[in-house]
Design an enzyme around this catalytic site. Sequence first.
Site, PDB file in Angstrom:
ATOM      1  N   GLU A 180      30.487  57.718  56.712  1.00 35.14           N
ATOM      2  CA  GLU A 180      30.875  58.553  57.847  1.00 35.14           C
ATOM      3  C   GLU A 180      31.322  57.677  59.017  1.00 35.14           C
ATOM      4  O   GLU A 180      30.838  56.559  59.189  1.00 35.14           O
ATOM      5  CB  GLU A 180      29.691  59.423  58.278  1.00 35.14           C
ATOM      6  CG  GLU A 180      29.368  60.488  57.239  1.00 35.14           C
ATOM      7  CD  GLU A 180      28.106  61.278  57.529  1.00 35.14           C
ATOM      8  OE1 GLU A 180      28.091  62.472  57.235  1.00 35.14           O
ATOM      9  OE2 GLU A 180      27.130  60.716  58.055  1.00 35.14           O
ATOM     10  N   CYS A 188      22.056  51.852  53.591  1.00 33.32           N
ATOM     11  CA  CYS A 188      21.534  50.698  54.334  1.00 33.32           C
ATOM     12  C   CYS A 188      20.251  50.219  53.667  1.00 33.32           C
ATOM     13  O   CYS A 188      19.521  51.006  53.081  1.00 33.32           O
ATOM     14  CB  CYS A 188      21.239  51.109  55.777  1.00 33.32           C
ATOM     15  SG  CYS A 188      20.776  49.746  56.854  1.00 33.32           S
ATOM     16  N   CYS A 238      14.704  51.400  58.572  1.00 32.20           N
ATOM     17  CA  CYS A 238      14.060  51.650  59.867  1.00 32.20           C
ATOM     18  C   CYS A 238      13.409  53.035  59.827  1.00 32.20           C
ATOM     19  O   CYS A 238      13.967  53.973  59.255  1.00 32.20           O
ATOM     20  CB  CYS A 238      15.067  51.549  61.002  1.00 32.20           C
ATOM     21  SG  CYS A 238      15.804  49.904  61.087  1.00 32.20           S
ATOM     22  N   CYS A 293      15.439  56.307  60.969  1.00 35.27           N
ATOM     23  CA  CYS A 293      16.883  56.397  60.744  1.00 35.27           C
ATOM     24  C   CYS A 293      17.194  57.058  59.405  1.00 35.27           C
ATOM     25  O   CYS A 293      16.670  56.675  58.358  1.00 35.27           O
ATOM     26  CB  CYS A 293      17.488  55.005  60.798  1.00 35.27           C
ATOM     27  SG  CYS A 293      19.259  55.007  60.549  1.00 35.27           S
ATOM     28  N   CYS A 323      23.275  58.786  66.782  1.00 34.72           N
ATOM     29  CA  CYS A 323      22.643  57.563  66.294  1.00 34.72           C
ATOM     30  C   CYS A 323      21.522  57.900  65.328  1.00 34.72           C
ATOM     31  O   CYS A 323      20.655  58.715  65.638  1.00 34.72           O
ATOM     32  CB  CYS A 323      22.008  56.791  67.446  1.00 34.72           C
ATOM     33  SG  CYS A 323      23.177  56.203  68.632  1.00 34.72           S
TER      34      CYS A 323
HETATM   35  N1  SAH Z   1      22.107  48.547  61.598  1.00 33.14           N
HETATM   36  C1  SAH Z   1      22.690  48.397  62.899  1.00 33.14           C
HETATM   37  C2  SAH Z   1      23.763  49.421  63.186  1.00 33.14           C
HETATM   38  C3  SAH Z   1      23.255  50.859  63.267  1.00 33.14           C
HETATM   39  S1  SAH Z   1      23.445  51.387  64.889  1.00 33.14           S
HETATM   40  C4  SAH Z   1      21.603  48.401  63.940  1.00 33.14           C
HETATM   41  O1  SAH Z   1      20.453  48.661  63.604  1.00 33.14           O
HETATM   42  O2  SAH Z   1      21.874  48.087  65.092  1.00 33.14           O
HETATM   43  C5  SAH Z   1      22.480  52.799  64.983  1.00 33.14           C
HETATM   44  C6  SAH Z   1      21.535  52.731  66.167  1.00 33.14           C
HETATM   45  O3  SAH Z   1      20.781  53.953  66.213  1.00 33.14           O
HETATM   46  C7  SAH Z   1      20.536  51.623  66.041  1.00 33.14           C
HETATM   47  O4  SAH Z   1      20.229  51.121  67.312  1.00 33.14           O
HETATM   48  C8  SAH Z   1      19.344  52.348  65.459  1.00 33.14           C
HETATM   49  O5  SAH Z   1      18.155  51.638  65.658  1.00 33.14           O
HETATM   50  C9  SAH Z   1      19.401  53.639  66.216  1.00 33.14           C
HETATM   51  N2  SAH Z   1      18.709  54.771  65.570  1.00 33.14           N
HETATM   52  C10 SAH Z   1      18.341  54.907  64.293  1.00 33.14           C
HETATM   53  N3  SAH Z   1      17.738  56.094  64.089  1.00 33.14           N
HETATM   54  C11 SAH Z   1      17.740  56.724  65.284  1.00 33.14           C
HETATM   55  C12 SAH Z   1      17.288  58.008  65.715  1.00 33.14           C
HETATM   56  N4  SAH Z   1      16.716  58.867  64.873  1.00 33.14           N
HETATM   57  N5  SAH Z   1      17.470  58.323  67.018  1.00 33.14           N
HETATM   58  C13 SAH Z   1      18.075  57.473  67.865  1.00 33.14           C
HETATM   59  N6  SAH Z   1      18.531  56.258  67.504  1.00 33.14           N
HETATM   60  C14 SAH Z   1      18.362  55.883  66.230  1.00 33.14           C
END
Ligand code: SAH
Length: 338
Positions: free
Chosen positions: A87, A107, A111, A114, A331
């Site tokens: 996406e 991925c 995390c 996520c 995000c």
């Molecule tokens: N893998 C990279 C790129 C992904 S960016 C990274 O971790 O930076 C996506 C961003 O959204 C990251 O900062 C991640 O930590 C954040 N994120 C993941 N799940 C989220 C959620 N449920 N709510 C808000 N931010 C989230």
Amino acid sequence: MALYDLTLNEIQEYLKLEPYRARQVVEFMYKHLGDLSKASALPKNVLNQIAGDPYFQTSLKLLKLSQCDNGQTHKFLFELNDHKLIESVLMQYHNRSSVCISTQSGCKMNCSFCATGQMGFKRNLTKGEIVEQVITLMRFCLRNNYRPVTNLVFMGMGEPLDNYENTVSASWAIKNDLNLGAKHITISTVGIVPAIESMADDNLPFRLAVSLHGADNETRSRIVPINKKYPIETLVVALKKYLMASGSRRISLEWTLIEGTNDSVDQAIKLSKIAKDLKAHVNLIYLNPTKATLNRPTDKNTALAFKSMLDNHGINCTLRRTRGQSIDAACGQLASIN
Ligand code: SAH
């Protein structure tokens, strides 16, 4: 391998073209964003070669386009040639137009909050698949009279620094051939230390965003498990190396506010110390709901208090408005079930 994976020389070689014809093909691909109706400079036989040969065809098929925020946010669901899904998101603002691009299908980082991690890891994207997302979204803006793309963040699916080579070569193509300034291209990482060191060694001019989310190892490891492998102290050393490699760079620290997890006074003070040490900008966002997490976002008053503490410590800090939540484009919400 598809057209956008190839360099000028490879295009010349594989399509058996005169150098000036190869340059015209590259112009068609980038300056005209691959729009066949704008390819009048190219003779029929070259066009047939590009459009008729599956090897040279585009690597993305648009399966679904969703929009929300009054048409200011669009989410593109693409199918790759091997049917994997990714996406990309386009966000229009009053003064800029930003694209959020994927570097992997799925991925590995897992995390805790996520949704992308939940779908598992499918594969790395090629340079061409990364570049074509940008081309497609740029063409969409042009055709629909939207503000042309001004900013790019690698904050879509995947961990860009876990697909270092393709992310970096795509970034160079986006800078040089699509003319987005290096300061408008942001690579976002969960903190893969050796790759951050490579970014310094390779003297990359792009912006770096680090998903910090926790200011001590215990808190951060709960949210971002890779922290157990690359703890905060090691990460900070690598980030300083990256900062020193060129004076013009700026790092931003991403911080998703999760109720009762990382929104305390103690975390704000520790975060301020790290941010000051790195002269970093802090981006605060509210947790977006996903199937991956039962946690809730920090409430508005606590978030504002958290921001004030950073402000009072002299930290440059923004509390961002969430975009795209209703179409799962925000995000941490990107997850295509395949
Ligand atoms: N893998 C990279 C790129 C992904 S960016 C990274 O971790 O930076 C996506 C961003 O959204 C990251 O900062 C991640 O930590 C954040 N994120 C993941 N799940 C989220 C959620 N449920 N709510 C808000 N931010 C989230």
